[in-house]
Write a protein that holds these residues in place. Structure first.
Motif, mmCIF file in Angstrom:
data_model
loop_
_atom_site.group_PDB
_atom_site.id
_atom_site.type_symbol
_atom_site.label_atom_id
_atom_site.label_comp_id
_atom_site.label_asym_id
_atom_site.label_seq_id
_atom_site.Cartn_x
_atom_site.Cartn_y
_atom_site.Cartn_z
ATOM 1 N N TRP A 55 0.800 -1.228 0.000
ATOM 2 C CA TRP A 55 0.000 0.000 0.000
ATOM 3 C C TRP A 55 0.834 1.279 0.000
ATOM 4 O O TRP A 55 0.371 2.308 -0.441
ATOM 5 N N LEU A 56 2.055 1.189 0.535
ATOM 6 C CA LEU A 56 2.865 2.390 0.674
ATOM 7 C C LEU A 56 3.735 2.599 -0.546
ATOM 8 O O LEU A 56 4.045 1.660 -1.285
ATOM 9 N N SER A 61 8.013 3.205 2.230
ATOM 10 C CA SER A 61 8.344 1.860 2.693
ATOM 11 C C SER A 61 9.782 1.776 3.177
ATOM 12 O O SER A 61 10.068 1.208 4.224
ATOM 13 N N VAL A 62 10.706 2.365 2.410
ATOM 14 C CA VAL A 62 12.122 2.323 2.797
ATOM 15 C C VAL A 62 12.352 3.106 4.092
ATOM 16 O O VAL A 62 13.052 2.655 5.013
ATOM 17 N N VAL A 63 11.747 4.276 4.200
ATOM 18 C CA VAL A 63 11.928 5.105 5.406
ATOM 19 C C VAL A 63 11.374 4.406 6.631
ATOM 20 O O VAL A 63 12.025 4.338 7.702
ATOM 21 N N LEU A 64 10.172 3.861 6.552
ATOM 22 C CA LEU A 64 9.573 3.188 7.689
ATOM 23 C C LEU A 64 10.351 1.930 8.058
ATOM 24 O O LEU A 64 10.462 1.586 9.251
ATOM 25 N N SER A 65 10.865 1.228 7.039
ATOM 26 C CA SER A 65 11.683 0.038 7.339
ATOM 27 C C SER A 65 12.938 0.434 8.095
ATOM 28 O O SER A 65 13.337 -0.238 9.084
ATOM 29 N N ALA A 66 13.608 1.514 7.653
ATOM 30 C CA ALA A 66 14.814 1.963 8.351
ATOM 31 C C ALA A 66 14.495 2.424 9.775
ATOM 32 O O ALA A 66 15.214 2.102 10.744
ATOM 33 N N LEU A 67 13.412 3.176 9.948
ATOM 34 C CA LEU A 67 13.028 3.632 11.291
ATOM 35 C C LEU A 67 12.654 2.462 12.194
ATOM 36 O O LEU A 67 12.930 2.472 13.409
ATOM 37 N N SER A 68 12.010 1.453 11.608
ATOM 38 C CA SER A 68 11.637 0.294 12.428
ATOM 39 C C SER A 68 12.864 -0.452 12.920
ATOM 40 O O SER A 68 12.893 -0.961 14.057
ATOM 41 N N VAL A 69 13.924 -0.524 12.097
ATOM 42 C CA VAL A 69 15.165 -1.182 12.538
ATOM 43 C C VAL A 69 15.810 -0.382 13.678
ATOM 44 O O VAL A 69 16.270 -0.951 14.682
ATOM 45 N N LEU A 70 15.836 0.950 13.535
ATOM 46 C CA LEU A 70 16.383 1.781 14.608
ATOM 47 C C LEU A 70 15.552 1.632 15.887
ATOM 48 O O LEU A 70 16.098 1.533 17.009
ATOM 49 N N LEU A 98 17.743 -4.840 8.355
ATOM 50 C CA LEU A 98 17.624 -3.583 7.626
ATOM 51 C C LEU A 98 17.675 -3.819 6.113
ATOM 52 O O LEU A 98 16.868 -3.294 5.356
ATOM 53 N N GLY A 99 18.633 -4.634 5.669
ATOM 54 C CA GLY A 99 18.762 -4.890 4.229
ATOM 55 C C GLY A 99 17.553 -5.599 3.657
ATOM 56 O O GLY A 99 17.018 -5.221 2.602
ATOM 57 N N VAL A 100 17.099 -6.637 4.362
ATOM 58 C CA VAL A 100 15.945 -7.387 3.861
ATOM 59 C C VAL A 100 14.688 -6.520 3.859
ATOM 60 O O VAL A 100 13.906 -6.514 2.902
ATOM 61 N N SER A 101 14.482 -5.764 4.965
ATOM 62 C CA SER A 101 13.281 -4.927 5.043
ATOM 63 C C SER A 101 13.258 -3.873 3.951
ATOM 64 O O SER A 101 12.227 -3.640 3.298
ATOM 65 N N VAL A 102 14.410 -3.203 3.761
ATOM 66 C CA VAL A 102 14.463 -2.165 2.735
ATOM 67 C C VAL A 102 14.245 -2.769 1.355
ATOM 68 O O VAL A 102 13.484 -2.231 0.529
ATOM 69 N N MET A 103 14.917 -3.885 1.068
ATOM 70 C CA MET A 103 14.788 -4.503 -0.259
ATOM 71 C C MET A 103 13.365 -4.986 -0.514
ATOM 72 O O MET A 103 12.776 -4.737 -1.585
ATOM 73 N N VAL A 104 12.779 -5.669 0.481
ATOM 74 C CA VAL A 104 11.425 -6.180 0.310
ATOM 75 C C VAL A 104 10.439 -5.026 0.163
ATOM 76 O O VAL A 104 9.538 -5.054 -0.687
ATOM 77 N N SER A 105 10.603 -3.979 0.986
ATOM 78 C CA SER A 105 9.704 -2.829 0.894
ATOM 79 C C SER A 105 9.802 -2.173 -0.481
ATOM 80 O O SER A 105 8.781 -1.820 -1.093
ATOM 81 N N TYR A 106 11.033 -2.022 -0.961
ATOM 82 C CA TYR A 106 11.227 -1.377 -2.255
ATOM 83 C C TYR A 106 10.629 -2.226 -3.382
ATOM 84 O O TYR A 106 9.921 -1.706 -4.264
ATOM 85 N N LEU A 107 10.875 -3.528 -3.357
ATOM 86 C CA LEU A 107 10.359 -4.397 -4.421
ATOM 87 C C LEU A 107 8.836 -4.460 -4.392
ATOM 88 O O LEU A 107 8.182 -4.450 -5.452
ATOM 89 N N MET A 108 8.270 -4.522 -3.197
ATOM 90 C CA MET A 108 6.810 -4.566 -3.115
ATOM 91 C C MET A 108 6.193 -3.264 -3.633
ATOM 92 O O MET A 108 5.167 -3.268 -4.308
ATOM 93 N N ALA A 109 6.833 -2.137 -3.273
ATOM 94 C CA ALA A 109 6.317 -0.855 -3.755
ATOM 95 C C ALA A 109 6.429 -0.755 -5.279
ATOM 96 O O ALA A 109 5.511 -0.265 -5.957
#
Length: 522
Positions: A55-56, A61-70, A98-109
């Motif tokens: 949906w994002l 998606s990338v920003v929220l994934s990075a913030l969630s890791v922090l 962080l890498g998996v979340s960012v990559m998955v978020s980016y690919l899904m978007a």
């Protein structure tokens, strides 16, 4: 036509499921803290990142994934409430997460974006198909211009003018050769014609005439432009790539339809010209072939009277004069039928009708027939009280005269001809009956076509005595059908038992006039 943006949801409707997924993931993290180890907790965030990316946008998606890791590092990785990591395996876990979340978020978007674009392309293709079908519904040029104008104004949200050409390469000096929809000023009108001549888009963002404030797009056909549209106040670069592609395709759909219609019209004209030429050739062939015998007989009889008149007896001169009269009548009949057929086939024929008595019309036909065939027996049945018929009397006389003439020609000399009439509801049915060889079923409709005859051997100049009376061009029944058609009547052929043919004519009966009022003509 619907605008593709109407299928997009507002941003809050797009993003709230992703935000709910992230909030749910964090609630589960707090509930499972101390129950699951760090690796399993990290999998919850990776799962939330993949689901929320549906949906994002890619950036969100990338920003929220990075913030969630922090945040995960701050609240759950020892030492808590710091960004320090003591154990190497925890650092590896955070980096991997962080890498998996960012990559998955980016690919899904990206996948969601590609799906949206594909949906928009499918909607645009459906709109183009619907637009093409609307253009093919037999709309005139002005209606097509208004339809394209309405569709484009909905698409670009601005004023649109449409120039359509009635013929290819129509000059701007001939207003009748084009149609303009909208109210462009003089400069925009010149721009529309320039776009047609250049066969390419001109205006801001196109690389041609960038100083223009209006964008002009051609209505492209396979070989030339069939018009142009003016998008007032619109820049080519300001439109999205999909909108630019769709708008130009909409213009091209109409351009292709105009060229297709023009090609069909040319093909129809060529077909009509070929048919007309074929008719002329057939007519000339028939006339040259069928007029030869009566002309030869006329010339022969006249030559004998001229050269040997002094030596001929009165009886011989009378016989030769009778031959001249018969052949002249035959030529007159063929000529009259041929000319009448051409007249009745004319598009703008005006038939002069009046109220006529069928008894008087039949009487005129019988008078002419008995002069030509004094020895033939004709049985006439006309019931009393038949209504008047609204017709062209001369045409009705010619129709019945042709039918009686055919019946006499194609029946033995000792047989009788019947002409019957009777009322049948709102019609009067006329029947001309003979007792000749009849007409086969396959010929019952063909004999009403011009120059079609069952006995082509009768056209020969050296035809036998049996077929000599059957000479003709083959237009008698064609004229009868044409006369019936212009009066709204029907004509057909039935068999006479035990042998022979019956030609039937169902003549319409209109509301009878007031006998005290003058007759009307049309």
């Amino acid at each position: 036509m619907s605008h593709p943006n109407r299928h997009r949801f507002p941003k809050i409707e797009i993003r709230w499921p992703g935000l709910v997924i992230w909030l749910t993931a964090w609630v589960l993290l707090w509930l499972c803290d101390g129950v699951l180890n760090l690796g399993n907790l990290a999998l919850l965030l990776v799962l939330a990142s993949a689901m929320a990316g549906t949906w994002l946008s890619a950036t969100a998606s990338v920003v929220l994934s990075a913030l969630s890791v922090l945040g995960f590092n701050w609240w759950f990785v020892p030492p808590r409430f710091t960004f320090h990591v003591h154990l190497h395996q925890d650092l590896l876990l955070l980096v991997t997460m962080l890498g998996v979340s960012v990559m998955v978020s980016y690919l899904m978007a990206r996948l969601r974006s590609a799906a949206e674009q594909e949906s928009q392309h499918a909607q645009a293709a459906q709109q183009l198909r619907a637009l093409s079908e609307q253009f093919r519904e037999g709309l005139d040029l002005s209606a097509q211009g208004r339809l394209l104008q309405s569709v484009l104004q909905t698409r670009v949200h601005d004023t649109v003018s449409v120039l359509l050409l009635r013929e290819p390469d129509a000059p701007s000096t001939r207003p009748a050769a084009s149609h303009l929809t909208g109210h462009p000023d003089a400069q925009d009108t010149q721009g529309l014609w320039a776009c047609v001549k250049q066969f390419a888009a001109i205006g801001p963002g196109t690389g041609r005439y960038e100083n223009q404030a209006t964008l002009f797009l051609p209505l492209r056909g396979p070989s030339c432009a069939w018009g142009a549209v003016a998008l007032h106040g619109v820049s080519w670069l300001a439109l999205t790539a999909l909108t630019r592609h769709t708008v130009q395709q909409m213009c091209d759909v109409l351009g292709l339809e105009l060229e297709r219609a023009h090609t069909l019209q040319q093909a129809q004209h060529a077909k009509e010209e070929a048919q007309s030429q074929s008719l002329r050739n057939t007519l000339l062939t028939s006339i040259s072939h069928d007029y030869r015998t009566p002309l030869a007989n006329l010339m022969g009889a006249a030559s004998v009277i001229h050269d040997q008149g002094a030596r001929l007896s009165p009886e011989q001169i009378t016989n030769l004069a009778h031959t001249v009269m018969l052949e002249a009548q035959h030529l007159n009949r063929m000529t009259t039928n041929t000319l009448q057929l051409a007249r009745l086939d004319a598009a703008a024929l005006q038939v002069h009708k009046d109220w006529e008595s069928l008894q008087e019309v039949v009487g005129a036909v019988l008078s002419k027939t008995r002069m030509r065939y004094p020895l033939r027996q004709i049985d006439v049945v006309l019931p009393a009280g038949l209504p008047l018929i609204f017709c062209d009397a001369m045409l009705l006389v010619q129709l019945l005269d042709n039918l009686v003439e055919n019946a006499i020609k194609y029946s033995p000399d000792d047989s009788f001809i019947q002409l019957h009439a009777q009322g049948q509801g709102d019609t009067i049915e006329l029947r001309v009956i003979d007792h000749g060889p009849g007409i086969p079923d396959v010929w019952k409709s063909k004999v009403f076509q011009a120059f079609e005859r069952m006995h082509p051997e009768a056209a020969q100049a050296d035809a036998s005595d049996e077929t000599q009376l059957r000479r003709g061009v083959g237009v008698g029944l064609a004229v009868c059908q044409a006369i019936a058609k212009v009066h709204g009547a029907k004509i057909w052929i039935e068999d006479t038992r035990p042998h022979g043919a019956t030609v039937c004519v169902a003549w319409p009966v209109d509301v009878q006039p007031d006998m005290n009022s003058p007759s009307s003509e049309v």
